[in-house]
Write a protein that holds these residues in place. Structure first.
Motif, PDB file in Angstrom:
ATOM      1  N   ASP A  46       0.812  -1.225   0.000  1.00 38.56           N
ATOM      2  CA  ASP A  46       0.000   0.000   0.000  1.00 38.56           C
ATOM      3  C   ASP A  46       0.843   1.272   0.000  1.00 38.56           C
ATOM      4  OD1 ASP A  46      -2.491  -1.190  -0.050  1.00 38.56           O
ATOM      5  OD2 ASP A  46      -2.608  -1.361   2.128  1.00 38.56           O
ATOM      6  N   SER A  47       1.957   1.248   0.737  1.00 39.52           N
ATOM      7  CA  SER A  47       2.778   2.463   0.782  1.00 39.52           C
ATOM      8  C   SER A  47       4.232   2.103   1.063  1.00 39.52           C
ATOM      9  CB  SER A  47       2.265   3.442   1.842  1.00 39.52           C
ATOM     10  OG  SER A  47       2.571   2.988   3.143  1.00 39.52           O
ATOM     11  N   VAL A  48       5.119   2.988   0.673  1.00 39.05           N
ATOM     12  CA  VAL A  48       6.554   2.797   0.913  1.00 39.05           C
ATOM     13  C   VAL A  48       7.071   4.047   1.602  1.00 39.05           C
ATOM     14  CG1 VAL A  48       8.820   2.319  -0.126  1.00 39.05           C
ATOM     15  CG2 VAL A  48       6.741   1.467  -1.234  1.00 39.05           C
ATOM     16  N   TYR A  49       7.941   3.837   2.592  1.00 41.07           N
ATOM     17  CA  TYR A  49       8.513   4.972   3.320  1.00 41.07           C
ATOM     18  C   TYR A  49      10.008   4.739   3.486  1.00 41.07           C
ATOM     19  CZ  TYR A  49       8.592   8.813   6.720  1.00 41.07           C
ATOM     20  OH  TYR A  49       8.815   9.997   7.351  1.00 41.07           O
ATOM     21  N   ILE A  50      10.810   5.645   2.947  1.00 43.69           N
ATOM     22  CA  ILE A  50      12.261   5.545   3.170  1.00 43.69           C
ATOM     23  C   ILE A  50      12.633   6.638   4.158  1.00 43.69           C
ATOM     24  CG2 ILE A  50      14.548   5.433   2.113  1.00 43.69           C
ATOM     25  CD1 ILE A  50      13.285   4.751  -0.521  1.00 43.69           C
ATOM     26  N   GLY A  51      13.068   6.196   5.336  1.00 47.40           N
ATOM     27  CA  GLY A  51      13.397   7.149   6.393  1.00 47.40           C
ATOM     28  C   GLY A  51      14.776   6.891   6.954  1.00 47.40           C
ATOM     29  N   GLY A  52      14.999   7.372   8.142  1.00 40.38           N
ATOM     30  CA  GLY A  52      16.329   7.148   8.723  1.00 40.38           C
ATOM     31  C   GLY A  52      16.505   7.917  10.022  1.00 40.38           C
ATOM     32  N   GLY A  53      17.619   8.585  10.105  1.00 43.25           N
ATOM     33  CA  GLY A  53      18.568   9.059   9.132  1.00 43.25           C
ATOM     34  C   GLY A  53      17.960  10.044   8.116  1.00 43.25           C
ATOM     35  N   THR A  54      18.781  10.393   7.200  1.00 41.88           N
ATOM     36  CA  THR A  54      18.367  11.274   6.110  1.00 41.88           C
ATOM     37  C   THR A  54      18.728  10.579   4.793  1.00 41.88           C
ATOM     38  OG1 THR A  54      18.896  13.202   7.490  1.00 41.88           O
ATOM     39  CG2 THR A  54      18.591  13.612   5.146  1.00 41.88           C
ATOM     40  N   PRO A  55      17.775   9.895   4.162  1.00 37.45           N
ATOM     41  CA  PRO A  55      18.083   9.129   2.945  1.00 37.45           C
ATOM     42  C   PRO A  55      18.754   9.963   1.851  1.00 37.45           C
ATOM     43  CG  PRO A  55      15.905   8.587   3.753  1.00 37.45           C
ATOM     44  CD  PRO A  55      16.386   9.706   4.615  1.00 37.45           C
ATOM     45  N   THR A  56      18.430  11.264   1.795  1.00 30.48           N
ATOM     46  CA  THR A  56      19.044  12.095   0.752  1.00 30.48           C
ATOM     47  C   THR A  56      20.499  12.456   1.069  1.00 30.48           C
ATOM     48  OG1 THR A  56      17.819  13.898   1.793  1.00 30.48           O
ATOM     49  CG2 THR A  56      16.986  13.106  -0.326  1.00 30.48           C
ATOM     50  N   THR A  57      21.015  11.913   2.152  1.00 30.48           N
ATOM     51  CA  THR A  57      22.461  12.028   2.384  1.00 30.48           C
ATOM     52  C   THR A  57      23.209  11.182   1.347  1.00 30.48           C
ATOM     53  OG1 THR A  57      21.980  12.178   4.738  1.00 30.48           O
ATOM     54  CG2 THR A  57      24.255  11.818   4.172  1.00 30.48           C
ATOM     55  N   LEU A  58      22.537  10.162   0.822  1.00 34.17           N
ATOM     56  CA  LEU A  58      23.157   9.331  -0.230  1.00 34.17           C
ATOM     57  C   LEU A  58      23.431  10.206  -1.455  1.00 34.17           C
ATOM     58  CD1 LEU A  58      20.878   6.130  -0.181  1.00 34.17           C
ATOM     59  CD2 LEU A  58      23.127   6.413   0.897  1.00 34.17           C
ATOM     60  N   SER A  59      24.422   9.811  -2.228  1.00 32.72           N
ATOM     61  CA  SER A  59      24.672  10.525  -3.488  1.00 32.72           C
ATOM     62  C   SER A  59      23.497  10.281  -4.428  1.00 32.72           C
ATOM     63  CB  SER A  59      25.954   9.997  -4.134  1.00 32.72           C
ATOM     64  OG  SER A  59      25.733   8.652  -4.546  1.00 32.72           O
ATOM     65  N   ALA A  60      23.361  11.125  -5.436  1.00 30.66           N
ATOM     66  CA  ALA A  60      22.260  10.951  -6.407  1.00 30.66           C
ATOM     67  C   ALA A  60      22.327   9.562  -7.028  1.00 30.66           C
ATOM     68  CB  ALA A  60      22.336  12.034  -7.470  1.00 30.66           C
ATOM     69  N   GLU A  61      23.539   9.080  -7.316  1.00 32.37           N
ATOM     70  CA  GLU A  61      23.699   7.768  -7.957  1.00 32.37           C
ATOM     71  C   GLU A  61      23.227   6.656  -7.024  1.00 32.37           C
ATOM     72  OE1 GLU A  61      26.195  10.084  -7.760  1.00 32.37           O
ATOM     73  OE2 GLU A  61      25.761  10.777  -9.795  1.00 32.37           O
ATOM     74  N   ASP A  62      23.649   6.752  -5.752  1.00 36.26           N
ATOM     75  CA  ASP A  62      23.252   5.706  -4.792  1.00 36.26           C
ATOM     76  C   ASP A  62      21.747   5.730  -4.536  1.00 36.26           C
ATOM     77  OD1 ASP A  62      25.760   4.669  -4.540  1.00 36.26           O
ATOM     78  OD2 ASP A  62      26.273   5.775  -2.713  1.00 36.26           O
ATOM     79  N   LEU A  63      21.193   6.936  -4.444  1.00 35.33           N
ATOM     80  CA  LEU A  63      19.746   7.042  -4.219  1.00 35.33           C
ATOM     81  C   LEU A  63      18.994   6.456  -5.409  1.00 35.33           C
ATOM     82  CD1 LEU A  63      17.581   8.162  -2.260  1.00 35.33           C
ATOM     83  CD2 LEU A  63      17.648  10.296  -3.556  1.00 35.33           C
ATOM     84  N   ASP A  64      19.464   6.763  -6.587  1.00 32.18           N
ATOM     85  CA  ASP A  64      18.876   6.253  -7.820  1.00 32.18           C
ATOM     86  C   ASP A  64      18.924   4.716  -7.828  1.00 32.18           C
ATOM     87  OD1 ASP A  64      17.661   6.752 -10.250  1.00 32.18           O
ATOM     88  OD2 ASP A  64      19.540   6.576 -11.364  1.00 32.18           O
ATOM     89  N   ARG A  65      20.093   4.186  -7.474  1.00 29.59           N
ATOM     90  CA  ARG A  65      20.282   2.723  -7.421  1.00 29.59           C
ATOM     91  C   ARG A  65      19.314   2.086  -6.440  1.00 29.59           C
ATOM     92  NH1 ARG A  65      25.141  -0.076  -5.509  1.00 29.59           N
ATOM     93  NH2 ARG A  65      25.701   1.751  -4.297  1.00 29.59           N
ATOM     94  N   LEU A  66      19.200   2.710  -5.263  1.00 26.40           N
ATOM     95  CA  LEU A  66      18.317   2.173  -4.220  1.00 26.40           C
ATOM     96  C   LEU A  66      16.861   2.182  -4.690  1.00 26.40           C
ATOM     97  CD1 LEU A  66      17.678   1.281  -1.268  1.00 26.40           C
ATOM     98  CD2 LEU A  66      17.551   3.706  -0.695  1.00 26.40           C
ATOM     99  N   LEU A  67      16.438   3.316  -5.244  1.00 22.84           N
ATOM    100  CA  LEU A  67      15.045   3.425  -5.682  1.00 22.84           C
ATOM    101  C   LEU A  67      14.755   2.445  -6.810  1.00 22.84           C
ATOM    102  CD1 LEU A  67      14.806   7.330  -5.599  1.00 22.84           C
ATOM    103  CD2 LEU A  67      13.575   5.749  -4.089  1.00 22.84           C
ATOM    104  N   TYR A  68      15.723   2.302  -7.702  1.00 22.37           N
ATOM    105  CA  TYR A  68      15.540   1.367  -8.812  1.00 22.37           C
ATOM    106  C   TYR A  68      15.411  -0.057  -8.268  1.00 22.37           C
ATOM    107  CZ  TYR A  68      16.298  -1.399 -12.946  1.00 22.37           C
ATOM    108  OH  TYR A  68      16.128  -2.321 -13.950  1.00 22.37           O
TER     109      TYR A  68
END
Ligand code: SF4
Length: 391
Positions: free
Chosen positions: A127-149
């Protein structure tokens, strides 16, 4: 009501007062009967009873209980640009912990793979997805992209009603990260000033300025997110009610769909000392004034309270409340906080909550990043319990 109430929740314990009210409503009790019970049995203030009744009503209208094979996903990225002084999460300042990012992501991807297999085999609808933490956007754009993919590739997200990423610190928000999020279907993000006063931000160790919040919000507005949440905290060290009001007024001026008003909570794990805690506890009156101001201002700007939870050791025994514009209730917050459906967590510190009938069981992930990486096989093994639980 202008009295000072240092115990507005009376003797009521537990973090989910709204849940209790919903259950009473489901048993057929009228608002008057609920009110009488909460006053007589727990000594809860009229103000808090009204608040829980309002939220319970909204929750019941917006979130009917989902079927038992529905679940939400939570993923934890435990890195932040710096550690806030009040933080009790398992987050790490990324400068010191850079070398953990890659091994952590590798471990997390392995846990995602194993979890996705279980979710598929048990025929769960997400039903829903939540990426929290921490601050997930601390990841580099490439790593965030990889994770989301990776998440989108492993789970069937075709039925989700909400995909949130916490982008808490403005200094971690970039155009390429926002674009990666939108590409992956993220439709809700959280940009958290906590305070719009530089003095306070310096004291709490956020290492960003109010101007960076403004710039981040300008950037975010170009990416068409369905909803943006902004967090503020009442009762931050040395902050006056006037300064809190200034923060909240500035946040309201950004017109985010969600505003969450937290009350400062001092936990043992945070760097604040017990002495400071004692001093802070004597500031109940100030915090009460801030919380009341927040309700008044947000109500005047068409924000409605839609979820609430309590924590131990909050200043003035106040609570944390999520407010929204009509139709923008944060689904994950309600599913998770009100225990309406199973939440399957991945990553460090994640708590998987399994719901079946009235039964709730929890599976805990390890809170330390090094241990999480080292004991990943054991954690994945623990998740096999889902087969037993849902068989
Ligand atoms: S941003 Fe949140 S998780 Fe990160 S250090 Fe601050 S309080 Fe902790």
């Amino acid at each position: 009501m202008n009295t000072i109430d240092t115990s507005p929740w009376g003797s009521l314990t537990g973090i989910r007062p709204v849940r209790r009210v919903v259950q009473m409503k489901e048993r057929g009790l009228s608002d008057e009967e609920i009110c009488r019970t909460l006053t007589k049995e727990f000594g809860i203030s009229e103000e808090k009873i009204r608040l829980t009744l309002t939220i319970a009503e909204r929750e019941m209208k917006c979130f009917p209980k989902p079927p038992e094979n529905h679940a939400s996903l939570y993923l934890d990225i435990p890195f932040c640009p710096s550690k806030c002084i009040y933080c009790s999460f398992a987050s790490m300042g990324v400068d010191q912990m850079k070398h953990f990012v890659e091994p952590y992501l590798t471990a997390l991807f392995t846990e995602i793979d194993a979890t996705a297999k279980i979710v598929r085999n048990l025929d769960f609808t997400i039903d829903s997805v939540y990426i929290g933490g921490g601050t997930p956007t601390t990841l580099s754009a490439e790593d965030l992209d990889r994770l989301l993919y990776h998440i989108g590739n492993r789970f069937d997200l075709s039925s989700i009603c909400e995909f949130t990423v916490e982008a808490g610190r403005p200094d971690t928000i970039t155009a390429s990260k926002l674009a990666a999020m939108r590409r992956a279907g993220v439709d809700r993000i959280s940009v958290n000033p906590q305070s719009m006063n530089q003095k306070t931000l310096d004291i709490i160790g956020r290492r960003h300025s109010p101007e960076q919040i403004t710039k981040a919000m300008e950037l975010v507005s170009g990416y068409d997110f369905r909803a943006v949440n902004m967090d503020v905290i009442a009762g931050l060290p040395e902050e006056t009610p006037e300064e809190f009001a200034n923060s909240l007024e500035k946040v309201v001026a950004f017109c985010p769909e969600n505003i969450t008003v937290h009350t400062m909570c001092i936990k043992r794990a945070a760097r604040l000392s017990t002495e400071e805690n004692d001093i802070a506890l004597s500031e109940a009156e100030k915090v009460q004034e801030m919380v009341r101001f927040a309700h008044k201002l947000l109500d005047a700007n068409d924000y409605h309270p839609y979820y609430l939870y309590r924590q131990k050791k909050t200043l003035g025994n106040q609570e944390n409340t999520g407010f929204c514009k009509d139709g923008f209730e944060g689904a994950y917050n309600v599913y998770m906080m009100e225990e309406l459906e199973t939440v399957i967590s991945m990553g460090v510190g994640g708590v998987t909550k399994l719901l079946r009938g009235d039964r709730i069981e929890r599976i805990f992930n390890i809170k330390d990043v090094r241990e999480y990486i080292r004991r990943l096989d054991e954690l994945i093994e623990r998740k096999q319990y889902l087969y037993e639980y849902f068989k």
